[in-house]
Scaffold this motif. Structure first.
Motif, short mmCIF file in Angstrom:
data_model
loop_
_atom_site.label_atom_id
_atom_site.label_comp_id
_atom_site.label_asym_id
_atom_site.label_seq_id
_atom_site.Cartn_x
_atom_site.Cartn_y
_atom_site.Cartn_z
N SER A 28 -15.08 1.60 13.03
CA SER A 28 -14.72 0.41 13.79
C SER A 28 -15.95 -0.40 14.18
O SER A 28 -15.96 -1.07 15.20
N GLN A 29 -16.98 -0.34 13.38
CA GLN A 29 -18.24 -1.03 13.66
C GLN A 29 -18.02 -2.54 13.75
O GLN A 29 -17.49 -3.15 12.83
N ARG A 30 -18.41 -3.12 14.85
CA ARG A 30 -18.23 -4.57 15.05
C ARG A 30 -19.47 -5.37 14.71
O ARG A 30 -19.40 -6.57 14.52
N ASN A 37 -24.17 -2.83 5.79
CA ASN A 37 -25.32 -2.24 5.12
C ASN A 37 -25.27 -0.71 5.18
O ASN A 37 -24.66 -0.15 6.07
N GLU A 38 -25.93 -0.07 4.24
CA GLU A 38 -26.06 1.38 4.25
C GLU A 38 -27.01 1.77 5.38
O GLU A 38 -27.95 1.04 5.69
N TYR A 44 -30.35 -2.50 8.18
CA TYR A 44 -29.59 -1.66 9.10
C TYR A 44 -30.50 -1.06 10.16
O TYR A 44 -30.22 -1.12 11.36
N GLN A 45 -31.61 -0.46 9.72
CA GLN A 45 -32.53 0.19 10.65
C GLN A 45 -33.17 -0.79 11.63
O GLN A 45 -33.31 -0.51 12.81
N GLU A 46 -33.52 -1.97 11.14
CA GLU A 46 -34.10 -2.99 12.03
C GLU A 46 -33.10 -3.45 13.07
O GLU A 46 -33.44 -3.62 14.25
N GLU A 47 -31.84 -3.66 12.67
CA GLU A 47 -30.81 -4.09 13.60
C GLU A 47 -30.51 -3.00 14.63
O GLU A 47 -30.38 -3.27 15.83
#
Length: 138
Positions: A28-30, A37-38, A44-47
């Protein structure tokens, strides 16, 4: 007697809802970046790192350890107020805690209290590097 049964029932229900919340979080990722992203991608890691810096109340749980091109990483589930994600922490050298986490599959899901890591910038970008953990709650 019936109040004791009701209390035990409430505790069991609370534990079940907590465990379901953890596994359902990624479905359920918003957050658009985390959702598209993987987990091991740079975006992904930066966010995820940005979200963690903005939210001081984050819980960390050990997921697994993986090797990529000879470099060891700890993959940690991070749960914040309005997000969750898999944080990849580079392990710069072997220490007692990372060896323990590597050698024992029983630590999967264990909470990491006092997890410390730092951002290390290089010519090729940046990486999150594992520093230490105060203790592991299994």
């Amino acid at each position: 007697m019936s109040s004791r049964i009701a209390f035990v029932g409430m505790v069991v229900l609370l534990l079940l809802s907590t465990s379901c919340q953890e596994s359902g979080c990624y479905k359920s990722q918003r957050n658009q970046i985390l959702g598209k992203n993987e987990y091991n991608s740079k975006a992904y890691q930066e966010e995820l790192y940005r979200l963690i810096k903005e939210n001081p109340d984050v819980d960390y749980y050990f997921e697994f350890r993986e090797e990529i091109f000879g470099q060891s990483y700890l993959v940690i589930n991070a749960f914040g107020d309005a997000f969750c994600g898999k944080l990849c922490l580079m392990v710069p050298e072997e220490d007692a805690t990372s060896i323990t986490l590597k050698d024992s599959a029983e630590f999967q899901g264990a909470q990491l209290i006092g997890l410390r890591y730092k951002q290390h910038k290089t010519d090729y970008g940046s990486a999150l590097v594992y520093d230490s953990v105060e203790y592991i709650v299994d």
